[in-house]
Design a protein around this motif. Structure first.
Motif, mmCIF file in Angstrom:
data_model
loop_
_atom_site.group_PDB
_atom_site.id
_atom_site.type_symbol
_atom_site.label_atom_id
_atom_site.label_comp_id
_atom_site.label_asym_id
_atom_site.label_seq_id
_atom_site.Cartn_x
_atom_site.Cartn_y
_atom_site.Cartn_z
ATOM 1 N N LEU A 211 29.350 81.237 13.965
ATOM 2 C CA LEU A 211 28.852 79.941 13.493
ATOM 3 C C LEU A 211 29.163 79.711 12.010
ATOM 4 O O LEU A 211 29.577 78.623 11.619
ATOM 5 C CB LEU A 211 27.347 79.834 13.753
ATOM 6 C CG LEU A 211 26.968 79.708 15.239
ATOM 7 C CD1 LEU A 211 25.473 79.922 15.443
ATOM 8 C CD2 LEU A 211 27.395 78.349 15.788
ATOM 9 N N LYS B 144 31.764 76.771 10.623
ATOM 10 C CA LYS B 144 31.321 75.827 9.599
ATOM 11 C C LYS B 144 32.252 75.892 8.373
ATOM 12 O O LYS B 144 32.549 74.867 7.756
ATOM 13 C CB LYS B 144 29.873 76.106 9.198
ATOM 14 C CG LYS B 144 28.881 75.649 10.270
ATOM 15 C CD LYS B 144 27.455 75.780 9.791
ATOM 16 C CE LYS B 144 27.121 74.725 8.766
ATOM 17 N NZ LYS B 144 25.788 74.958 8.171
ATOM 18 N N ASP C 239 35.236 73.903 9.419
ATOM 19 C CA ASP C 239 34.958 72.455 9.309
ATOM 20 C C ASP C 239 35.234 72.005 7.873
ATOM 21 O O ASP C 239 35.873 70.980 7.636
ATOM 22 C CB ASP C 239 33.472 72.134 9.594
ATOM 23 C CG ASP C 239 33.032 72.399 11.026
ATOM 24 O OD1 ASP C 239 33.891 72.496 11.914
ATOM 25 O OD2 ASP C 239 31.801 72.516 11.245
ATOM 26 N N GLU D 189 34.061 66.547 10.173
ATOM 27 C CA GLU D 189 32.641 66.530 10.508
ATOM 28 C C GLU D 189 32.497 66.605 12.029
ATOM 29 O O GLU D 189 32.954 65.706 12.737
ATOM 30 C CB GLU D 189 32.030 65.226 9.969
ATOM 31 C CG GLU D 189 30.550 65.043 10.195
ATOM 32 C CD GLU D 189 29.687 65.816 9.204
ATOM 33 O OE1 GLU D 189 30.228 66.370 8.224
ATOM 34 O OE2 GLU D 189 28.467 65.870 9.436
ATOM 35 N N LYS E 212 26.998 69.697 17.014
ATOM 36 C CA LYS E 212 26.049 70.310 16.080
ATOM 37 C C LYS E 212 24.794 70.773 16.813
ATOM 38 O O LYS E 212 24.249 71.841 16.522
ATOM 39 C CB LYS E 212 25.670 69.311 14.994
ATOM 40 C CG LYS E 212 26.776 69.024 13.994
ATOM 41 C CD LYS E 212 26.234 68.127 12.903
ATOM 42 C CE LYS E 212 27.303 67.786 11.880
ATOM 43 N NZ LYS E 212 26.807 66.828 10.893
ATOM 44 N N ARG F 96 25.684 73.933 18.768
ATOM 45 C CA ARG F 96 25.835 75.089 17.863
ATOM 46 C C ARG F 96 24.455 75.576 17.401
ATOM 47 O O ARG F 96 24.215 76.778 17.305
ATOM 48 C CB ARG F 96 26.663 74.693 16.645
ATOM 49 C CG ARG F 96 28.164 74.539 16.895
ATOM 50 C CD ARG F 96 28.788 74.177 15.571
ATOM 51 N NE ARG F 96 30.221 73.931 15.622
ATOM 52 C CZ ARG F 96 30.930 73.602 14.537
ATOM 53 N NH1 ARG F 96 30.334 73.490 13.365
ATOM 54 N NH2 ARG F 96 32.231 73.396 14.622
ATOM 55 N N GLU F 97 23.565 74.633 17.104
ATOM 56 C CA GLU F 97 22.236 75.062 16.637
ATOM 57 C C GLU F 97 21.449 75.740 17.763
ATOM 58 O O GLU F 97 20.690 76.682 17.516
ATOM 59 C CB GLU F 97 21.448 73.881 16.055
ATOM 60 C CG GLU F 97 20.171 74.366 15.370
ATOM 61 C CD GLU F 97 19.385 73.278 14.643
ATOM 62 O OE1 GLU F 97 19.922 72.172 14.415
ATOM 63 O OE2 GLU F 97 18.218 73.556 14.294
ATOM 64 N N TYR G 37 20.548 76.563 10.978
ATOM 65 C CA TYR G 37 21.963 76.231 11.147
ATOM 66 C C TYR G 37 22.581 75.457 9.990
ATOM 67 O O TYR G 37 23.767 75.627 9.696
ATOM 68 C CB TYR G 37 22.155 75.444 12.462
ATOM 69 C CG TYR G 37 23.557 74.886 12.617
ATOM 70 C CD1 TYR G 37 24.620 75.736 12.910
ATOM 71 C CD2 TYR G 37 23.823 73.531 12.430
ATOM 72 C CE1 TYR G 37 25.908 75.246 13.021
ATOM 73 C CE2 TYR G 37 25.107 73.032 12.542
ATOM 74 C CZ TYR G 37 26.150 73.892 12.840
ATOM 75 O OH TYR G 37 27.423 73.405 12.945
ATOM 76 N N ASP G 38 21.784 74.624 9.331
ATOM 77 C CA ASP G 38 22.401 73.745 8.344
ATOM 78 C C ASP G 38 21.401 73.393 7.248
ATOM 79 O O ASP G 38 20.206 73.561 7.416
ATOM 80 C CB ASP G 38 22.873 72.454 9.036
ATOM 81 C CG ASP G 38 24.104 71.868 8.351
ATOM 82 O OD1 ASP G 38 24.609 72.496 7.406
ATOM 83 O OD2 ASP G 38 24.549 70.793 8.778
ATOM 84 N N GLY H 103 31.134 78.068 4.608
ATOM 85 C CA GLY H 103 30.209 77.821 5.713
ATOM 86 C C GLY H 103 29.017 78.747 5.576
ATOM 87 O O GLY H 103 29.183 79.946 5.355
ATOM 88 N N VAL I 253 25.173 79.780 7.311
ATOM 89 C CA VAL I 253 24.073 79.676 8.273
ATOM 90 C C VAL I 253 23.053 80.746 7.897
ATOM 91 O O VAL I 253 23.366 81.660 7.118
ATOM 92 C CB VAL I 253 24.508 79.923 9.745
ATOM 93 C CG1 VAL I 253 25.460 78.849 10.237
ATOM 94 C CG2 VAL I 253 25.103 81.312 9.936
#
Lengths: 486, 159
Positions: free
Chosen positions: A71, A75, A78, A84, A90, A93-94, A242-243, A383, A385
């Protein structure tokens, strides 16, 4: 004369580790170091390979947290392609991220942490393991532990494409969505995990919080460290796996910094020490003051307890209740008692399960639009997480052809590396006095180590051929004076 | 119908000699005659995750690497989980060692294999990222693959 005590390797750890404790002439602790084996050549291995391959290579760093690496890697990709991912990607992935937390935290609590609390730190080592834990909690609960660990694994496999090393993450999204049948499976297994997490917190309440000795151990000063805390938060400063933005709070719980993942190099620097190849990240804007804590030392902690400290609340109802109870017990935040990591892990287990269900209930997860095609020229990407063990940072640079020219990783255990060393020394200082070294004392040193759930498995999984627990005592000239083993 | 057996290759395929188990398992798969009642699995994991791969089989063979430090690089060892238990207590480099994992499975009445055999080879470098093993370890790949087939009572398709 100085004496050197070596514990090699620490038991019930993921990966090899060796603790060396140096005593002064009076037999008190002068210094303590954690030695972890160096993994060589990862950056070189990655250089010259197509950037999109990183998402499949990174999970191979080890078999313990492949999903978190996958993950963080996608990211970073990305960002590298400035693309995006669509919202459904999203969400999925979460969900994978939450399932990974459920799997990892369950395994850690029952296999690695519970033996010390359900059986006691001074229990016979032959019983102080998962078999002893199951003997204590009962076969039914034992089966529930394995069942829910498996459920979390199944959910990760649905989204990641395979059980252990996920392959579906691509720059801009995912290579596939999920079917209505798979969504039902995620929901029903996720709901079961919510109940399992509640039951786990109840076990912790009954066995640990209701036992004064353990409560004192967890809340007491032996394992306390006045460090900064780091973790990801959402726009409302709530916990986010996740973000989000990286938030750092100080020893009074005040916000010290909040920054976008891409700006991490303005806030985090890495210290190199001559006795180990593993680096020590610290807060650049505070500075490195050696292995010491307090406001003037840039040492920070990440992982479950640090995340409890950086967040202003949990986004899901039952986890919010569990979080508030924990904070109340400690009389506010930040919570700096290291063994509270175990409690924080269970609060997060509940959050991960609740959040997973919440995400899967969103109809957008069935939307087949899970990929935005990258069209920009590749460049550089970061990225981030939250991994179960702490903030996980992947940073890649690529040339115009999309071939990797540079890789930098800061993994959760590395983020905690300085704090782990400091914690071991603190515990050793209080538990080893005037040269008196008993097995229980050594085990207590190990306990503080395990609280961080350090993952050294990146190193190797090879079977050890020697007796694992070994104590070596050296004189000041480095001559072996005494050797003890189990 | 014959009872299914499983061969599990353990290791990290991009960590030099650590990939031995994976490479040897691939070799076993190549040599299996069509229709042989054997599943071959590659895995870069251990402990509880390994249990998932073992359940439901009557017999399992695990191929792994080992670093005793005193053996000759490329030397092949064959032993049972019980033997391993003697050397590693109930500690593990991962979350659980194999003997404890199997014992947990039995304790919970899960269908763990009745017989588990480990083939391991002494390795030199398992901390450097790279593809492929050193010469001595690579030489053991076909030997172990053959020994595993003999152990399972299966004639090699290529032999």
């Amino acid at each position: 004369m100085k004496r050197k005590i070596s514990l090699n390797p620490v038991t019930r750890l993921e990966g090899h580790g060796k603790i060396e404790i140096f005593l002064d002439q009076q037999g008190n602790v002068a210094n303590a170091y954690l030695q972890v084996p160096e993994l060589r050549g990862f950056e070189k291995f990655c250089e010259g390979r197509p950037a999109e391959e990183m998402a499949r290579i990174m999970p191979r760093i080890c078999g313990v947290c492949p999903e978190a690496h996958h993950l963080a890697s996608v990211k970073a990709l990305d960002a590298l392609w400035q693309v995006e991912p669509p919202r459904p990607a999203k969400l999925l992935r979460e969900i994978m991220c939450c399932a990974h937390f459920i799997h990892s935290h369950t395994a850690h609590f029952y296999v690695l942490a519970a033996p010390d609390f359900l059986l006691g730190p001074d229990a016979d080592p032959a019983r102080r393991n998962i078999l002893g834990v199951v003997g204590k909690v009962g076969l039914e609960t034992g089966r529930e532990i394995l069942k829910h660990r498996r459920y979390a694994q199944d959910i990760q496999a649905i989204i990641g494409g395979k059980a252990t090393h996920p392959v579906t993450g691509l720059p801009g999204g995912l290579s596939k969505g999920i079917t209505p049948g798979e969504r039902e499976e995620i929901l029903s297994k996720g709901k079961s995990c919510v109940e399992f997490a509640r039951a786990s917190l109840q076990i912790f309440e009954d066995a640990v919080l209701q036992n004064k000795r353990y409560l004192d151990l967890i809340t007491g000063d032996v394992y306390r460290l006045e460090s900064y805390s780091m973790g990801l938060v959402d726009d409302s400063n709530r916990l986010s796996f996740y973000d989000g933005n990286i938030r750092v709070v100080d020893q009074e719980g005040r916000e010290f910094a909040k920054f976008a993942p891409g700006d991490y190099l303005q806030h985090v620097a890495e210290r190199v020490e001559e006795w180990t190849y593993v680096k020590f990240p610290y807060l650049k804007n505070v500075g490195w003051r050696g292995f010491t804590d307090g406001k003037t030392s840039g040492i920070y902690r990440c992982g479950p307890l640090a995340r409890i400290n950086v967040t202003e609340g949990m986004a899901t109802p039952a986890a919010r209740e569990a979080y508030e109870k924990m904070v109340d017990t400690f009389g506010g935040k930040p919570i700096q008692a290291t063994l509270a990591y175990h409690w924080a892990r269970l609060v997060e287990l509940l959050y991960a399960a609740e959040r997973l269900v919440e995400l899967a209930e969103d109809d957008a997860v069935l939307d087949p639009n899970v990929r935005a095609l990258p069209t920009a020229e590749p460049g550089e990407g970061v990225g981030v997480v939250e991994a179960p063990r702490g903030t996980l940072i992947h940073h890649y640079r690529a040339d115009r052809e999309g071939m990797i020219t540079g890789v930098n990783l800061i993994v959760g255990t590395t983020g905690n590396h300085a704090a782990i060393n400091l914690s071991i020394r603190r515990a050793a200082e209080k538990l080893i006095r005037n040269g008196k070294v008993s097995r229980e004392l050594l085990n207590m040193v190990e306990m503080v180590f395990r609280a961080y759930d350090p993952c050294l498995a990146c190193a190797t999984h090879s079977l050890p051929g020697r007796t694992p627990l070994e104590i070596k005592i050296y004189d000041s000239r480095g001559n072996l004076q005494e050797r003890l083993w189990q | 119908m014959a009872v299914k057996k499983v061969v599990i290759g353990l290791g990290n395929p991009i960590l030099s000699d650590d990939g031995f188990g994976i490479f040897a398992a691939r070799e076993v798969e190549c040599r299996l005659p069509a229709g042989a009642p054997v599943d071959v699995v590659e895995a870069s994991l251990a402990g509880l995750k390994l249990l998932d791969f073992l359940l439901g089989y009557r017999e399992a063979v695990i191929i792994d690497s080992v670093k005793t430090g005193s053996g000759r690089v490329g030397e092949i060892y064959c032993f049972t989980p019980e033997a391993l238990r003697e050397t590693v207590r109930l500690a593990s480099v991962h979350d659980l060692n194999l003997a404890t994992t199997l014992e947990l499975g039995r304790m919970l009445n899960l269908p763990v294999p009745e017989q588990v055999t480990i083939f391991a080879v002494e390795v030199a470098d398992n901390t450097t990222f790279g593809e492929g093993c050193c010469r001595e370890v690579a030489a053991a790949i076909p030997q172990v693959a053959e020994q595993v087939l003999v152990h399972l009572g299966i004639e090699s398709a290529t032999g």
